[in-house]
Structure formats: C-alpha cells, structure tokens
Design an enzyme around this catalytic site. Structure first.
Site, PDB file in Angstrom:
ATOM      1  N   ARG A  55       0.863  -1.181   0.000  1.00 58.68           N
ATOM      2  CA  ARG A  55       0.000   0.000   0.000  1.00 58.68           C
ATOM      3  C   ARG A  55       0.894   1.224   0.000  1.00 58.68           C
ATOM      4  O   ARG A  55       1.207   1.758   1.064  1.00 58.68           O
ATOM      5  CB  ARG A  55      -0.897  -0.010   1.247  1.00 58.68           C
ATOM      6  CG  ARG A  55      -1.967  -1.084   1.199  1.00 58.68           C
ATOM      7  CD  ARG A  55      -2.656  -1.216   2.539  1.00 58.68           C
ATOM      8  NE  ARG A  55      -1.722  -1.691   3.555  1.00 58.68           N
ATOM      9  CZ  ARG A  55      -2.060  -2.028   4.792  1.00 58.68           C
ATOM     10  NH1 ARG A  55      -3.320  -1.949   5.174  1.00 58.68           N
ATOM     11  NH2 ARG A  55      -1.152  -2.447   5.642  1.00 58.68           N
ATOM     12  N   ASP A  57       2.195   4.970  -0.143  1.00 63.19           N
ATOM     13  CA  ASP A  57       1.609   6.225   0.359  1.00 63.19           C
ATOM     14  C   ASP A  57       1.316   7.211  -0.767  1.00 63.19           C
ATOM     15  O   ASP A  57       1.831   7.074  -1.874  1.00 63.19           O
ATOM     16  CB  ASP A  57       2.610   6.916   1.299  1.00 63.19           C
ATOM     17  CG  ASP A  57       2.668   6.245   2.659  1.00 63.19           C
ATOM     18  OD1 ASP A  57       1.675   5.629   3.064  1.00 63.19           O
ATOM     19  OD2 ASP A  57       3.730   6.358   3.302  1.00 63.19           O
ATOM     20  N   TYR A 115      13.180  -0.992  -2.689  1.00 63.51           N
ATOM     21  CA  TYR A 115      12.808   0.406  -2.888  1.00 63.51           C
ATOM     22  C   TYR A 115      14.026   1.186  -3.361  1.00 63.51           C
ATOM     23  O   TYR A 115      15.170   0.848  -3.012  1.00 63.51           O
ATOM     24  CB  TYR A 115      12.331   1.037  -1.576  1.00 63.51           C
ATOM     25  CG  TYR A 115      10.955   0.602  -1.134  1.00 63.51           C
ATOM     26  CD1 TYR A 115       9.817   1.269  -1.585  1.00 63.51           C
ATOM     27  CD2 TYR A 115      10.780  -0.470  -0.258  1.00 63.51           C
ATOM     28  CE1 TYR A 115       8.549   0.875  -1.177  1.00 63.51           C
ATOM     29  CE2 TYR A 115       9.519  -0.874   0.150  1.00 63.51           C
ATOM     30  CZ  TYR A 115       8.405  -0.191  -0.303  1.00 63.51           C
ATOM     31  OH  TYR A 115       7.144  -0.579   0.099  1.00 63.51           O
ATOM     32  N   ARG A 202      11.099   5.885   4.269  1.00 66.28           N
ATOM     33  CA  ARG A 202      11.248   7.342   4.252  1.00 66.28           C
ATOM     34  C   ARG A 202      11.934   7.858   5.523  1.00 66.28           C
ATOM     35  O   ARG A 202      12.692   8.830   5.479  1.00 66.28           O
ATOM     36  CB  ARG A 202       9.894   8.005   4.033  1.00 66.28           C
ATOM     37  CG  ARG A 202       9.368   7.756   2.609  1.00 66.28           C
ATOM     38  CD  ARG A 202       7.894   8.067   2.460  1.00 66.28           C
ATOM     39  NE  ARG A 202       7.596   9.434   2.840  1.00 66.28           N
ATOM     40  CZ  ARG A 202       6.360   9.898   3.020  1.00 66.28           C
ATOM     41  NH1 ARG A 202       5.315   9.091   2.870  1.00 66.28           N
ATOM     42  NH2 ARG A 202       6.176  11.146   3.358  1.00 66.28           N
TER      43      ARG A 202
END
Lengths: 259, 259
Positions: A55, A57, A115, A202
């Site tokens: 999911r 952001d 990522y 992040r």
C-alpha cells in the site's frame, strides 16, 4: 481458444503517484487501487477487486508494484496488458501480466521488496523531474551515509523507524541491502528487505541524509535503534523521491511466463 | 558594497518545457522567455529583456539554456540565482549566474550546442517520466542507428532535415557528435554541432529511429541528405524527449566564475 487463459492473473504496475492519494482505496479520494479496479471492471463488465503487494503512500511511485485478481472470464493472454492499459489513465501502466497459481496473494506471498529513493543534491532545486526527487541543497557525504547504513543492515527492532501513528507492535524487520551512490547531482539510495513498517523507508532515508550532512554519527544510529522511539530518528523524507522498484517472490514471478 | 556586481549577467536555465508554448515570447501564450523576463522585472522593479542561446520549441526541455541581460542595478552576486528563482515558477530554475563581458550575446556568441534525446524503448508506454521521453514500442537496433548516424556526422547540407515551413536557405551545418546508447529500456541519443536548423534534431532522431527499426539503411540516409527534400527524411520526433543540454562558448562560460 488457443492462447486464452482463465484463473488468477498477476500484473506488474508502473505508476507516477503524484496525482493520487496513495495505493489503497479511500472514500472521496482518487487512488491507484480505485483506478486499476475501475479499469478491470470496465474491461470485464463486472465488479473487479485486486490484491496488492504494497500500500504505497500518497505521492510514492512504483516501477514494480504487483497486483493479482481472478479473471472474470477467459481472455486472450497477450492482450491482457494492452487491454487494461487502454482503460487506465496514462500515469498508471501495466508493464506485464502473468498467470499465477490460484492461491497467489501478492502481499502475503512476497518474500521481500526493493525500494529506491532519489535525492537531487545540488544547490538549486531541479526543474526537470522534480516530482521524482527530494531536493537537498547541502552536499551530502556518501561515505558517511554508507557508514550509517551499515549499522541499519541486518535484523533489528525498527520501532524508532515507523510512523508515530502506527499501531504495529512486531517491529523486527530484516534489511538485506541499504546502500547509497552518487550519479552526478543525484544520490540514489537502494533499500531491500523482507518487509517494511509504515513510513520506514522514508524515515531511514531522512535519518541517513542527516548522517550525510554530519548531523548523526554511526554511533547515533545505533542509539536510535535502541531507543525504539520515533522522535529519536530523523525526518520522514518526502514521498515524491520514493519508488517501489520490485517485489520478490519464491519462486520468482519471473518463473511464470509473461503473457 | 563588496560582492556586488553590475553590468551584464548570464544565467544557465533548467526547465521542464511541458507547460509552455516554447521559449520565445508569443502573444496569448505562456513562454519561458515571458516567465524569465517577468521574474527579472519583478526582482528589479523595471522592464527587463533577455537574449537566449536557443529558441526551444513547445514541449522541449533544457538543462543548459543560456540567457543574458544587463543588471538594472548593482546586485549582491551570490544572491542573483536564488532571487530570480524566488520569482520563477517551479518548472523553470536558474542553476547558475555569472558575470559576462558587456557585449556577450548568448546566441551569436555560441560555438555549439549539445542536445540529448530520450526514447522509452519497451512494449508498454511509461507511466513515470512520460513527459521526458518518446515511447517507441518496437525494439530498436542501436548498431543500425549508429551506422546511420555515422553518415550524418560531419559537414553536410541538412536541407532535408529542417522543418518544411522554414525559410532558411543556408542549410549547411556541422554535426560533431551523434551517437546512440542503450541504458536498460531507455535509448539516449546525443547530438552536438555548431548550429541546428529548425526541428533538425527532432527530424534527425525520427530518421535514426526508422534506421533502428530496419526501415532505412545507411545508404538511404545518404540519399536523404542528397535529396535536400524534407519529405525524404523521417518523422519529426516528439518535442517531449528533447533536452538542450549545454551551449558551448569560446572561451567557455565556465571560465567566468559562478556567482
């Protein structure tokens, strides 16, 4: 018909997350999930639901998000990706479609995720591609980032690196790869692990950039991990620099033929 | 005041051309020139005019456009770039500012320009960065592009490679560098020359892509040059893949200190 398939199907999605309130369905907001489900529903003429690996952001991008759904009827295999793309907005694209086993769940089946985070590290903010980078004007020290990253690799309790709003209590995760390199004015951080807490990548990036600016030492990073306290870690890096590059499965999704 | 400068100033500009009707001022259309002149006029409180190295077309981007203007009053040198940026929209950025001699004209003074063109060469159209690439779904053969490019390098009459609407009659130009390489799914074409006709880079790219798809041989490219006929050459590649990377001067702009 020859070449037709039925059953469960996985799509690899690329998207520019700028215009969306994230992946997951929300009332009164446009999401990637809503767009993909609407495209599939238009294509098959019935209500379609998807499951996704991650999911992401609001504002986060993907080059390798994986979603799966059950084909509502048999479909010519090679035409699934172009047919879904025909119904999607241009900032969301199916890059491949594959048949997968009936029980395939892209989230629980995933063994890891990769990522990438992009930083524009120059004095003046970028005009080109600014929706895909975090602008950090002060020069960052790649060696210092990588010294701090080394402390974070491996299996740790990452409680300090999850969103303060999160209620997840099992916060032990394994980071298999965390590395920064410089490509001209761009700093690219790659992070691979078995799973990630909410905002974890992040917050890792925000903390590593602070290390790269000389504000945190490798010893400080160790202290942050031990603190299990979100306020001890660095800022949450902006969503726009983050890309979900790839979701890993065992056997690899690549073991299923591309349709 | 120490650190203040007066006189003529050159700015290197980066811009995302997507939202603009090209560089050059137009009635009833938003242009890069209008935005930069407005920003300078707001900053200095009087009507400011700029000269530019290149009139890039609508949708074309730049990482190294050069413009020059006369400072309306002495200004603290290090603050010129951030001050102009403060007045510019975020898709146009000053990346550096330098003092230049009184007679400096960024167009007539330029000894060459370097362009880059980006092609997304994969089956499905890109969702990320689609405003910066031309999507060519069929696989292109880089070797075939470079065989054709070799014919185009050097000094030739490029009449067949200018916009049919152009009235320029001196159509001899020198291409010093023209080369394609593949970076994963992206094909990058770099083109450097002493000067370019209207749409020349985009017609070169369109023709080279046709060579890369097996539709044109190196011998065909020779015939196109000899024909001096725009209709003999290939399609005009879309503006969105094109970047003005750098403008060359002798002495190099780099010989003037960055403010």
């Amino acid at each position: 018909m020859a070449g037709d398939i039925t059953g469960r199907c996985a799509l690899t999605l690329e998207y520019d997350g700028t215009a969306y309130a994230g992946f997951q369905h929300q009332e009164n907001a446009d999401t990637i999930q809503a767009q993909v489900e609407q495209a599939l529903s238009e294509l098959f003429g019935c209500q379609m639901k998807i499951r996704a690996a991650s999911r992401t952001d609001a504002g986060v991008h993907a080059r390798g998000q994986v979603v799966a759904f059950n084909l509502a009827r048999s479909f010519e295999a090679a035409k699934i990706a172009p047919a879904v793309n025909w119904h999607l907005p241009r900032d969301i694209r199916v890059v491949n479609a594959r048949p997968v086993p009936a029980g395939f769940d892209p989230r629980t089946g995933a063994t890891g995720k990769i990522y990438r985070y992009f930083i524009s590290n120059r004095l003046h903010p970028p005009a080109v591609g600014r929706r895909y980078v975090w602008h950090v004007p002060q020069p960052v020290d790649i060696e210092a980032i990588n010294r701090a990253a080394k402390v974070l690799r491996g299996t740790h309790d990452f409680a300090a690196f999850q969103s303060a709003a999160s209620t997840v209590t099992d916060t032990v995760r394994t980071i298999r790869h965390l590395w920064a390199l410089r490509r001209g004015e761009t700093v690219v951080l790659t992070c691979a692990g078995d799973g990630f807490l909410h905002n974890m990548v992040r917050i890792l990036v925000g903390t590593l950039v602070e290390a790269g600016l000389g504000q945190r030492s490798a010893a400080d990073i160790e202290a942050i991990l031990l603190s299990k306290d979100r306020t001890a870690a660095g800022v949450t890096a902006p969503a726009r620099g983050l890309f979900l590059e790839r979701v890993l499965y065992r056997p690899s999704l690549d073991s299923y033929p591309v349709l």
